[in-house]
Enzyme design. Sequence first.
Site, short mmCIF file in Angstrom:
data_model
loop_
_atom_site.label_atom_id
_atom_site.label_comp_id
_atom_site.label_asym_id
_atom_site.label_seq_id
_atom_site.Cartn_x
_atom_site.Cartn_y
_atom_site.Cartn_z
N SER A 217 76.35 57.36 32.50
CA SER A 217 75.29 58.19 31.98
C SER A 217 73.89 57.84 32.51
O SER A 217 72.97 58.65 32.37
CB SER A 217 75.27 58.07 30.44
OG SER A 217 74.93 56.75 30.06
N SER B 291 78.27 52.94 32.33
CA SER B 291 77.13 53.83 32.53
C SER B 291 76.01 53.30 33.42
O SER B 291 75.12 54.06 33.80
CB SER B 291 76.52 54.21 31.17
OG SER B 291 77.27 55.25 30.61
N LYS C 270 65.38 54.33 31.40
CA LYS C 270 66.30 55.37 30.91
C LYS C 270 65.77 55.93 29.59
O LYS C 270 65.26 55.18 28.75
CB LYS C 270 67.69 54.77 30.72
CG LYS C 270 68.80 55.76 30.40
CD LYS C 270 70.15 55.03 30.32
CE LYS C 270 71.29 55.99 29.98
NZ LYS C 270 72.59 55.29 29.90
#
Lengths: 484, 480, 99
Positions: free
Chosen positions: B147, B171, B72
């Site tokens: 997210s 997330s 990420k």
Amino acid sequence: MTYEAVIGLEVHVQLKTATKLFCGCRNEFGAEPNSRVCPVCLGLPGALPVPNEAAVIQTILTGLMMGSSIRPRAKFDRKNYFYPDMPKNYQISQYDQPLCLGGEVSLPVLAFPKDAQKEPQALAGKKVRLVRIHLEEDVGKSFHLENCSGIDFNRAGTPLMEIVTEADLTTPEEAFALLTTIREILRYGKVSDVDMEKGQLRCDVNISVRPVGTEAFGTKREIKNLNSISAVRRALKHEIQSQIELVSSGGTVVQETLRWDDARGETIPMRTKEQAHDYRYFPDPDLLPIRTEGRLRTEAERRMPELPETKKSRLRETYGLSEYQASVLASDPPLADYFEKAARSTRNPLTLANLTLNDYLALRQDSPDPMSIPPEYFGQLADLVSDGTLNSRQGREVLAILIQAPRPPKEIAQERGLTQISDSQVLEEFCREAIAANPKSVADFKGGKAAAINSLKGFVMKKTRGQANPQRIHELLESLLREP
Amino acid sequence: MSIAFATIHELRKQLLAKEVHPKEVVESLLDRISSVDSRIKAYNYLHPERALESAEKADVSLPLGGIPIAVKDLISVRGEPCTCSSRLLEGYIAPYDATVIERLRAAGAILLGRTNMDEFAMGSSTENSAWGVTRNPWDLSRVPGGSSGGSAAAVAAQEAIAALGSDTGGSIRQPAAFCGCVGLKPTYGRVSRYGLTAFASSLDQIGPLTKTVADAGLLLEIIAGADPRDNTCEPEPAPSFSTKLGEEIRGMTLGVPKEYFVSGMDPEVEAAMQKAIAHLEGLGAILREISLPHTPYSIATYYLVATAEASANLARFDGMRYGRRAPGCNDLLETYGRTRDEGFGREVKRRILLGTYSLSSGYYDAYYLRAQKVRMRIREDFLTAFRDCQAIVTPTSPMPAFRLGERTEDPLQMYLADIFTIAVNLAGLCAISLPCGFTQAGLPIGLQIIGPMRKEETVLQVGYAYEQSTSWHTLRPPLG
Amino acid sequence: MDHSVPTVGIDVAYVAGLARLRLSPEEIETFGNQLEQVLAYVKKLEEVDVQDVVLAGEEKGFQNRLRLDLALPELSPNEALENAPQQRGGLFLVPRIIE
């Protein structure tokens, strides 16, 4: 109407640790710009703080030295405001749970400026109460360039201890004395070198004035970032005077933050916005609270030194020193230690103190390490001086030789023929010779001119190449001249 | 079947048997990415040459030797951008490795690229990205969740063998549920946060997104454990989390919180959940209703705590030391203002404002402090519940993946979608999300298994038992 | 969700100033309304009895985790300044700081 000032101090002290407060970068003054930085102290995304144990211990130690109560549990908070020298735009500080609460510092006479030491305020033995002592990170250093500012983050994140006093001070001299005393205590604890040149002590002062005898505080103004003890005194003098002038001419003091221009001797309002004071403190979620009980406190206690005031009174009582002698020795803990070691080898510590404070300190200025003289030799030298074997000039001479090559002082004195002649029979012969050779001086003396004896003394000193004991000559000459 | 479709465990076997070479693995993934990522946009950034170079030197005897992992875009990798999907961090090159990256490298993993996300991890849809939206591989008109939407979409679309994400309020788990893969949020303090760009420091955790439960356990084992650079990281070394994989769950008590089945749940999600519960009972588990009475307060609590922390955490993004500085400003204040105005997206600004407000003079006790206290009540709820059960099962999200643009300007609706995941972060627990069915329209549905603190092996055990007796995890999105 | 009249008044411009966000009048209005809604929603926390709550980190039996005072490698000045939007002479350049 007469007015008095009400003064409180916030003293920031840089701690003497090897590394910064929350990262392993070296805590070092004077390095190449931005060479003592890492992701943590540059506030890079993802970097996290981890507290330095040594800084915590030093703060606890400071609290112990100043009689604060050490909180069993302390925490770090974020103080939020934007400033380019502060990498995260929040400062990790301590808000409502500092390491130390309360405490007290008493102001000794000799901590006052020299010109104020005879004043009642210096003799009052005032005690200044502390509000708290906490630990926080310092910010970077900014340089003002032509159209912009340049920032060096080497100092960012170094440990800074803040000592906050109650508004117990009333004069610039008291503020001076407080800072001098704090500096001495911090050096005793080896917590900071408190080197002003390096900005290791910086001070914010709060000042208000009120008519003498009233209780209510006037509106206070703050002067920020004073970086020497004498600048604090000068700035306070200036500010108190201008506040009194303002108030007594019917004006009102407006709450304001000021900067002191030491060169021009004036204060300048800072252009910081009022909203900058909404700091939005909250506990730093990156840091666990700190429990001081146990190891941290034990370690601080282990490092607890004898404090300056305790040392002074002990030196006075143990060795019969004067207040002045004790203070000078106590202001220099290694010297005091050396003195005490040497004192074990002398019968006359007072002579030793004189030798230390006059000759030794003078010599120390141009020779790197007079403490290389074994303390017992130094003690023996004091004995040679105090029993009259050497006069003070000879003592100084032997001392100078001792520093070059340490040997028992008695040996040096004999070798150099420096031994003072105290043998009365020998001296009497010299004195009779002087009387016979100087009839005019003898006549003057007998005619009432007491000072005439000095030229006779000079004659003897010359004959003995300075080795005669002047005290003894004086006595002998007097009794010979008074002989019928 | 393409190598890209393999799990970590499958690849490990093939690599050790020398049936494939690490270089082929990377090449196969790059092929897959080039054929599907123009539709998905899972990656912000790829480094094919470096990945191939590492593959060349890979030591397959290491635990992740030769296995590419996607990361990420808010975890620091030395020499690489770390944009957090924000314009403000445009041009920033991280000069250091996060602890998890050091551990991945030490385990022999190959770093393939950086996945898209909601800017600074603020969002549940990966629509709040400066670099464009990521789409759900199961339905390109829908969001992948967020997210960590890029990580979940990459794994689901077989563009990554596995990925790292971060989870502050769901997330990792919610995008895993939306994309039909496995996502694990470790216990707070289990994985070092050093190098993870902070959103809400007391809630953030890094965790794996994988194709299977066993892979999640393996990846967690690599990244977890004590780290002296993170003060909030547990000082104990991480245990082996996979020891209980394959142990049966017969006799184990699983709690079902009654408060989670009251309002607003999508009927298909509810039906899938009931089936999953029945399935777990079929495996011998004892399902018991439990109560988490402070559930209705968890979203409000979360938004106060998270935004307050975020308002300070994001203060450092000011264009002074790194990142994008707004050009042509006249003074310092204008530079701050325009840099942050141009650099941050709307959701980030909204949250910074809320956090700043709730900490500002006079409001701290009413908002932040109260929220922290309610948070302790939520934690107590779970402690009480875990006296009667070993794990708790819930849906991961009350609804399947929603359409792009559907919720962007209604922050409260958006926040409410996190209802089942948020309390886990507030209480510092661990939880896994894994596929437990599909809607009629073919959208994945996620099952969440919540464990007590430091009981990752339990959630993995339950998840594994469920996964191995169902076939949801074998289904793939219709991408061709 | 109840989207009724806001119950809290927020000075959005003041808060944005604290956060160094330069917002357009449109943003101030939109965010103001949205924040009012969120704050009205979080008011429900007042229902919770939080007396005698022991906050995290205040529990008993907690252990310190501190760092020894040992130096670790720093970044070089070049690495430190690599990301600077503007730099000169080893310093980060920023708009002029006014005291």
